[in-house]
Write a protein that holds these residues in place. Structure first.
Motif, mmCIF file in Angstrom:
data_model
loop_
_atom_site.group_PDB
_atom_site.id
_atom_site.type_symbol
_atom_site.label_atom_id
_atom_site.label_comp_id
_atom_site.label_asym_id
_atom_site.label_seq_id
_atom_site.Cartn_x
_atom_site.Cartn_y
_atom_site.Cartn_z
ATOM 1 N N CYS A 100 0.847 -1.195 0.000
ATOM 2 C CA CYS A 100 0.000 0.000 0.000
ATOM 3 C C CYS A 100 0.883 1.246 0.000
ATOM 4 O O CYS A 100 0.588 2.227 -0.646
ATOM 5 C CB CYS A 100 -0.897 0.019 1.222
ATOM 6 N N ASP A 101 1.965 1.188 0.748
ATOM 7 C CA ASP A 101 2.922 2.291 0.804
ATOM 8 C C ASP A 101 4.274 1.691 0.413
ATOM 9 O O ASP A 101 4.758 0.759 1.072
ATOM 10 C CB ASP A 101 2.957 2.854 2.235
ATOM 11 N N ALA A 102 4.869 2.218 -0.640
ATOM 12 C CA ALA A 102 6.103 1.629 -1.187
ATOM 13 C C ALA A 102 7.251 1.614 -0.185
ATOM 14 O O ALA A 102 8.178 0.816 -0.315
ATOM 15 C CB ALA A 102 6.517 2.378 -2.443
ATOM 16 N N VAL A 103 7.217 2.466 0.822
ATOM 17 C CA VAL A 103 8.344 2.485 1.773
ATOM 18 C C VAL A 103 8.253 1.356 2.808
ATOM 19 O O VAL A 103 9.227 1.085 3.499
ATOM 20 C CB VAL A 103 8.525 3.843 2.510
ATOM 21 N N SER A 104 7.098 0.710 2.931
ATOM 22 C CA SER A 104 6.969 -0.353 3.944
ATOM 23 C C SER A 104 7.976 -1.461 3.681
ATOM 24 O O SER A 104 8.100 -1.941 2.544
ATOM 25 C CB SER A 104 5.556 -0.943 3.927
ATOM 26 N N ALA A 105 8.697 -1.878 4.737
ATOM 27 C CA ALA A 105 9.719 -2.912 4.583
ATOM 28 C C ALA A 105 9.465 -4.106 5.509
ATOM 29 O O ALA A 105 9.860 -5.225 5.202
ATOM 30 C CB ALA A 105 11.094 -2.325 4.866
ATOM 31 N N SER A 106 8.856 -3.845 6.663
ATOM 32 C CA SER A 106 8.495 -4.955 7.550
ATOM 33 C C SER A 106 7.100 -4.694 8.110
ATOM 34 O O SER A 106 6.601 -3.565 8.067
ATOM 35 C CB SER A 106 9.526 -5.147 8.663
ATOM 36 N N GLU A 107 6.501 -5.752 8.651
ATOM 37 C CA GLU A 107 5.075 -5.637 8.992
ATOM 38 C C GLU A 107 4.714 -6.636 10.071
ATOM 39 O O GLU A 107 5.273 -7.730 10.131
ATOM 40 C CB GLU A 107 4.271 -5.926 7.712
ATOM 41 N N VAL A 108 3.759 -6.246 10.914
ATOM 42 C CA VAL A 108 3.188 -7.187 11.870
ATOM 43 C C VAL A 108 1.665 -7.093 11.774
ATOM 44 O O VAL A 108 1.111 -5.995 11.667
ATOM 45 C CB VAL A 108 3.731 -6.930 13.308
ATOM 46 N N VAL A 109 1.020 -8.252 11.744
ATOM 47 C CA VAL A 109 -0.438 -8.299 11.658
ATOM 48 C C VAL A 109 -0.966 -9.258 12.721
ATOM 49 O O VAL A 109 -0.509 -10.403 12.816
ATOM 50 C CB VAL A 109 -0.921 -8.764 10.260
ATOM 51 N N VAL A 110 -1.922 -8.767 13.514
ATOM 52 C CA VAL A 110 -2.516 -9.573 14.593
ATOM 53 C C VAL A 110 -4.012 -9.739 14.306
ATOM 54 O O VAL A 110 -4.727 -8.740 14.179
ATOM 55 C CB VAL A 110 -2.316 -8.864 15.958
ATOM 56 N N PRO A 111 -4.498 -10.988 14.180
ATOM 57 C CA PRO A 111 -5.934 -11.174 13.985
ATOM 58 C C PRO A 111 -6.697 -10.872 15.278
ATOM 59 O O PRO A 111 -6.187 -11.114 16.379
ATOM 60 C CB PRO A 111 -6.057 -12.654 13.599
ATOM 61 N N LEU A 112 -7.914 -10.350 15.126
ATOM 62 C CA LEU A 112 -8.734 -9.940 16.280
ATOM 63 C C LEU A 112 -9.978 -10.818 16.340
ATOM 64 O O LEU A 112 -10.617 -11.053 15.308
ATOM 65 C CB LEU A 112 -9.147 -8.473 16.120
ATOM 66 N N TYR A 113 -10.337 -11.247 17.549
ATOM 67 C CA TYR A 113 -11.444 -12.192 17.699
ATOM 68 C C TYR A 113 -12.504 -11.688 18.671
ATOM 69 O O TYR A 113 -12.190 -11.079 19.689
ATOM 70 C CB TYR A 113 -10.935 -13.543 18.228
ATOM 71 N N ASN A 114 -13.762 -11.988 18.337
ATOM 72 C CA ASN A 114 -14.855 -11.913 19.298
ATOM 73 C C ASN A 114 -15.224 -13.357 19.589
ATOM 74 O O ASN A 114 -15.877 -14.003 18.763
ATOM 75 C CB ASN A 114 -16.041 -11.138 18.690
ATOM 76 N N GLY A 115 -14.779 -13.873 20.720
ATOM 77 C CA GLY A 115 -14.919 -15.307 20.980
ATOM 78 C C GLY A 115 -14.092 -16.065 19.961
ATOM 79 O O GLY A 115 -12.904 -15.798 19.797
ATOM 80 N N ASP A 116 -14.749 -16.987 19.225
ATOM 81 C CA ASP A 116 -13.969 -17.731 18.221
ATOM 82 C C ASP A 116 -14.159 -17.175 16.814
ATOM 83 O O ASP A 116 -13.708 -17.767 15.844
ATOM 84 C CB ASP A 116 -14.297 -19.233 18.289
ATOM 85 N N ARG A 117 -14.825 -16.015 16.704
ATOM 86 C CA ARG A 117 -15.050 -15.427 15.373
ATOM 87 C C ARG A 117 -14.062 -14.305 15.097
ATOM 88 O O ARG A 117 -13.951 -13.363 15.899
ATOM 89 C CB ARG A 117 -16.471 -14.866 15.268
ATOM 90 N N CYS A 118 -13.379 -14.397 13.976
ATOM 91 C CA CYS A 118 -12.458 -13.326 13.599
ATOM 92 C C CYS A 118 -13.266 -12.104 13.166
ATOM 93 O O CYS A 118 -14.223 -12.231 12.390
ATOM 94 C CB CYS A 118 -11.547 -13.791 12.460
ATOM 95 N N ILE A 119 -12.909 -10.943 13.678
ATOM 96 C CA ILE A 119 -13.631 -9.709 13.316
ATOM 97 C C ILE A 119 -12.739 -8.734 12.545
ATOM 98 O O ILE A 119 -13.220 -7.714 12.058
ATOM 99 C CB ILE A 119 -14.238 -9.015 14.564
ATOM 100 N N GLY A 120 -11.452 -9.037 12.426
ATOM 101 C CA GLY A 120 -10.571 -8.146 11.679
ATOM 102 C C GLY A 120 -9.127 -8.351 12.066
ATOM 103 O O GLY A 120 -8.771 -9.370 12.681
#
Ligand code: SME
Length: 156
Positions: A100-120
């Motif tokens: 999305c941004d050409a300067v990005s070189a590293s990244e961390v992504v954490v999934p978010l849950y409401n109980g056992d359902r992923c919400i984002g």
């Protein structure tokens, strides 16, 4: 200050910021602002919310970003598909990474849950290769838990 102490303090700041508010949109907006303000060497911090089988852009700080990511695509879609946080030292080595941004070189992504359902997901990008360590990941996961605990969550 150690990395652990840094994230402990960040979680305390977030708890304070969210103490009188449980609205999910308001809280994710303030959480992205706090991350962008406090985390050194990052260029994007924000949320994607899960709708059916695609992620859609939510509150963020940084440059305008892609609005829709299918589950399984990119780092964000991989986090949802595998139900696992993604710690990517060099995004250019990640198959299918979405730039999305050409300067990005590293990244961390954490999934978010409401109980056992992923919400984002919570997504943070850095212009530095290997900006995030396992300690950062643990701190960011604790930050996400603090946000979830203080908010009324969508059903997912
Ligand atoms: N790089 C992400 C896309 C979102 S932007 O980083 C804000 C990915 O590959 O899923």
């Amino acid at each position: 200050m150690t990395v652990t102490a840094f994230y402990q303090s960040l979680c305390e700041q977030l708890s304070g910021l969210l103490s009188d508010e449980r609205d999910w949109l308001a809280n994710t907006a303030n959480a992205s602002a706090l991350l962008f303000l406090e985390l050194p060497d990052i260029n994007w911090a924000g949320f994607y919310f899960l709708h059916d089988d695609e992620l859609r852009l939510g509150p963020f700080q940084g440059k305008p970003a892609c609005t829709r990511i299918p589950v399984g695509a990119g780092v964000c879609g991989t986090a949802v598909k595998t139900s696992q946080s993604q710690l990517v030292e060099d995004v250019h080595q990640f198959p299918g990474h979405i730039a999305c941004d050409a300067v990005s070189a590293s990244e961390v992504v954490v999934p978010l849950y409401n109980g056992d359902r992923c919400i984002g997901v919570l997504d943070i990008d850095s212009p530095q290769v290997a900006r995030f360590t396992e300690q950062d990941l643990a701190g960011i996961e604790a930050f996400a838990q603090t946000l979830l605990k203080h908010s009324d969550l969508p059903a997912g």
